[in-house]
Design an enzyme around this catalytic site. Structure first.
Site, mmCIF file in Angstrom:
data_model
loop_
_atom_site.group_PDB
_atom_site.id
_atom_site.type_symbol
_atom_site.label_atom_id
_atom_site.label_comp_id
_atom_site.label_asym_id
_atom_site.label_seq_id
_atom_site.Cartn_x
_atom_site.Cartn_y
_atom_site.Cartn_z
ATOM 1 N N ASP A 1 0.703 -1.280 -0.061
ATOM 2 C CA ASP A 1 0.063 -0.082 0.042
ATOM 3 C C ASP A 1 0.998 1.360 -0.094
ATOM 4 O O ASP A 1 0.593 2.416 -0.630
ATOM 5 C CB ASP A 1 -1.079 0.070 1.299
ATOM 6 C CG ASP A 1 -1.909 -0.869 1.251
ATOM 7 O OD1 ASP A 1 -2.293 -1.471 0.079
ATOM 8 O OD2 ASP A 1 -2.752 -1.402 2.203
HETATM 9 P P1 NAP Z 1 0.747 -3.986 2.960
HETATM 10 O O1 NAP Z 1 0.254 -2.960 2.161
HETATM 11 O O2 NAP Z 1 0.121 -4.690 4.162
HETATM 12 O O3 NAP Z 1 1.563 -5.053 2.274
HETATM 13 C C1 NAP Z 1 2.290 -6.242 2.807
HETATM 14 C C2 NAP Z 1 2.808 -7.095 1.577
HETATM 15 O O4 NAP Z 1 3.804 -7.923 2.076
HETATM 16 C C3 NAP Z 1 1.756 -8.082 0.927
HETATM 17 O O5 NAP Z 1 1.361 -7.476 -0.402
HETATM 18 C C4 NAP Z 1 2.224 -9.311 0.981
HETATM 19 O O6 NAP Z 1 2.102 -10.162 -0.404
HETATM 20 C C5 NAP Z 1 3.851 -9.399 1.261
HETATM 21 N N1 NAP Z 1 3.983 -10.067 2.291
HETATM 22 C C6 NAP Z 1 3.520 -10.905 3.453
HETATM 23 N N2 NAP Z 1 4.243 -11.712 3.640
HETATM 24 C C7 NAP Z 1 5.497 -11.774 3.340
HETATM 25 C C8 NAP Z 1 6.797 -12.357 3.398
HETATM 26 N N3 NAP Z 1 6.843 -13.378 4.432
HETATM 27 N N4 NAP Z 1 7.682 -12.199 2.402
HETATM 28 C C9 NAP Z 1 7.466 -11.127 1.569
HETATM 29 N N5 NAP Z 1 6.389 -10.460 1.410
HETATM 30 C C10 NAP Z 1 5.512 -11.044 2.162
HETATM 31 O O7 NAP Z 1 2.351 -3.451 3.948
HETATM 32 P P2 NAP Z 1 2.789 -1.770 3.881
HETATM 33 O O8 NAP Z 1 3.170 -1.484 2.599
HETATM 34 O O9 NAP Z 1 3.674 -1.932 4.777
HETATM 35 O O10 NAP Z 1 1.349 -1.095 4.166
HETATM 36 C C11 NAP Z 1 1.065 -1.040 5.496
HETATM 37 C C12 NAP Z 1 -0.526 -0.930 5.378
HETATM 38 O O11 NAP Z 1 -0.888 -1.624 6.844
HETATM 39 C C13 NAP Z 1 -1.023 0.302 5.103
HETATM 40 O O12 NAP Z 1 -2.351 0.100 4.549
HETATM 41 C C14 NAP Z 1 -1.502 0.829 6.366
HETATM 42 O O13 NAP Z 1 -2.420 2.128 6.342
HETATM 43 C C15 NAP Z 1 -1.759 -0.348 7.207
HETATM 44 N N6 NAP Z 1 -1.479 -0.353 8.607
HETATM 45 C C16 NAP Z 1 -0.719 0.372 9.219
HETATM 46 C C17 NAP Z 1 -0.471 0.337 10.638
HETATM 47 C C18 NAP Z 1 0.823 1.119 11.101
HETATM 48 O O14 NAP Z 1 0.409 1.628 12.118
HETATM 49 N N7 NAP Z 1 1.866 0.901 10.586
HETATM 50 C C19 NAP Z 1 -1.351 -0.459 11.242
HETATM 51 C C20 NAP Z 1 -2.438 -1.206 10.698
HETATM 52 C C21 NAP Z 1 -2.613 -1.026 9.391
HETATM 53 P P3 NAP Z 1 2.051 -11.582 -0.634
HETATM 54 O O15 NAP Z 1 1.014 -12.021 0.136
HETATM 55 O O16 NAP Z 1 2.009 -11.713 -1.982
HETATM 56 O O17 NAP Z 1 3.617 -11.958 0.019
#
Ligand code: NAP
Length: 459
Positions: free
Chosen positions: A384
């Site tokens: 994201d």
């Molecule tokens: P993300 O959008 O959640 O994407 C994580 C990606 O990691 C997934 O597409 C997944 O694809 C891949 N993944 C999962 N396990 C993996 C592994 N073992 N090895 C390699 N890849 C792996 O992560 P982000 O870009 O860090 O964004 C964070 C999101 O979480 C945002 O939408 C944010 O608003 C939200 N959020 C943030 C917080 C905070 O406070 N930081 C808290 C809650 C929510 P695959 O399944 O294809 O591997």
């Protein structure tokens, strides 16, 4: 007199420890120390309670401490880093619930307070109860216990009616000065329902902000109840938590470019998430050898870690790879999005744990302009936070969220396991760009393979 002096002097030390703790937690370098300071403050504040005049039931206090302390010690040690947000939500809910319980006991025992103190009791009870039930719903969602998004037909109208009814029930108690059992139960039941109903439709990317908001509310509730009990430690703890929670809520809402009112009253729903599609193109897979070559012959590499790096526990391998590249004369930097991962500072904590030098780690606004000069943006388990739809696609649920400009790098390598979407559940156009190369596999394994290949190239 001596007991009171001892208590008040201890509370002064408690206040200092809380403030030092909070200061320490503001940087990953000193965060661990900060937690120890704040924890020591908590222990002191708890122990001093035994000296509080009128305390008699020590056995009950020891049992409560053993149960609460034991459960939190065990869960703190057992929780996985990736499950930390729901743990925070749960503990936060407990704080709100404790404040609400104080309010309920004060009202039930019919303590003779003046109108202002009764008002604060009720206000603290309301805020604490909303935070309690809201945090439990947040926990259930993040833990996967509550999978569906519950969106009532006239959600905002229901929210307003419930809020008005709860406030009215509270006013009746304060204005009449008669806290009958029926009124108290009615008031708390309405507040419980309001907290749950307002949180149920909120999903996906908005949850961390909501948890932070409940955290601030819990602090406020504890502060009010501290005033009611005439307990300075509770007042100080409440103010510190309330202020820190409010600032964090604002920072996170700003980082996601989602005003708090939108988060609460225009939540991202399942239908909205499905609307963020429209991505065309082809995914181009590369091998670890290809990726190693691109990295080894680059001059500037920016690494973008995300939630997948945490899941794959790849931080140590990522550090090893970055050192290898630096030793080969390549400029390596880490770009951290404020909401990467699942909790504020998630990536900073992991990289600090792996020993990545702090001067290599950059916040989004510090590094975003550098992507255009980078030969490779290496996206490790992030999705994201590098989704260009946030910039361009008005129908996307993450439209308006500032993102890392990984797509502006000459080449992008994305490490992920497959076609899994990010937290917001939407497709990412970056993965289909001409200059993007997909390197599939779990982050730790894949980075390890890349390291092996880089080493072989050097040999
Ligand atoms: P993300 O959008 O959640 O994407 C994580 C990606 O990691 C997934 O597409 C997944 O694809 C891949 N993944 C999962 N396990 C993996 C592994 N073992 N090895 C390699 N890849 C792996 O992560 P982000 O870009 O860090 O964004 C964070 C999101 O979480 C945002 O939408 C944010 O608003 C939200 N959020 C943030 C917080 C905070 O406070 N930081 C808290 C809650 C929510 P695959 O399944 O294809 O591997």
């Amino acid at each position: 007199m001596t007991a009171k002096l001892l208590i008040n002097s201890s509370y002064f030390i408690v206040a200092l420890l809380f403030i030092l703790g909070l200061k320490g937690m503001s940087s990953p370098v000193t965060a661990r120390r900060g937690i120890i300071w704040a924890g020591a403050g908590m222990v002191l504040a708890t122990l001093v309670t035994f000296a509080w005049p009128g305390m008699t039931n020590y056995a009950l206090m020891v049992v409560a401490l053993a149960i609460g302390g034991g459960a939190s010690w065990w869960s703190g040690a057992a929780v996985k880093m990736t499950d930390m947000p729901q743990m925070v939500a749960l503990y936060n809910g407990m704080g709100g619930g404790a404040a609400a319980a104080i309010a309920a006991i004060e009202l039930f025992r019919g303590a003779t307070h003046n109108t202002m103190v009764t008002g604060l009791t009720v206000l603290g009870g309301l805020i604490g109860t909303v935070s309690f039930s809201g945090s439990l719903v947040a926990f259930a969602k993040l833990q996967g216990i509550m999978k569906k998004v519950f969106h009532l037909p006239a959600q905002n109208a229901v929210n307003v009616v419930l809020a008005a009814a709860t406030v009215f029930a509270g006013i009746v108690i304060v204005a009449t000065g008669e806290a009958t059992a029926l009124r108290i139960i009615g008031f708390f039941a309405l507040a419980l329902a309001f907290g749950a109903v307002i949180t149920m439709p909120i999903g996906g990317a908005d949850m961390p902000v909501v948890i932070s908001l409940f955290n601030a509310l819990t602090g406020l509730a504890v502060g009010f109840e501290g005033y009611v009990l005439n307990n300075p430690a509770l007042i100080i703890a409440g103010i510190v938590v309330g202020a820190a929670g409010t600032l964090l809520t604002q920072l996170m809402a700003k980082a996601m470019n989602r005003p708090l009112t939108n988060i609460l009253f225009k939540p991202i729903t399942g239908e909205a998430q499905a609307g963020g599609g429209g991505v065309t193109g082809r995914l181009k897979e590369v091998t670890a050898l290809d990726a190693a070559a691109m990295l080894r012959y680059a001059q500037k590499v920016i690494i973008v870690p995300g939630y997948g790096m945490a899941v794959g526990q790849a931080q140590h391998k990522v550090k090893e790879m970055s050192v290898l590249l630096e030793e080969a004369g390549i400029d390596v930097k880490f770009a951290i999005h404020p909401v990467a991962g699942r909790m504020p500072g998630h990536m900073n904590v992991l990289l600090a744990e792996a020993g990545v030098s702090y001067d290599r780690i950059f916040d989004m606004e510090e590094i975003n302009n550098e992507f255009a000069q980078a030969d490779v943006a290496l996206v490790i388990g992030a999705n994201d936070v590098v989704n260009p739809a946030a910039r361009t696609d008005k129908s996307s649920p993450i439209y308006g969220m500032p993102i890392l400009n990984a797509d502006q790098a000459h080449n992008v390598i994305v490490i992920k396991r497959g076609k899994g979407t990010g937290y917001s559940g939407i497709e990412n156009a970056l993965f289909y760009d001409d200059n993007t190369h997909m390197l599939y596999g779990s982050a730790q394994q894949v980075v390890n393979d890349v390291i092996k290949n880089i080493k072989e190239m050097a040999a």
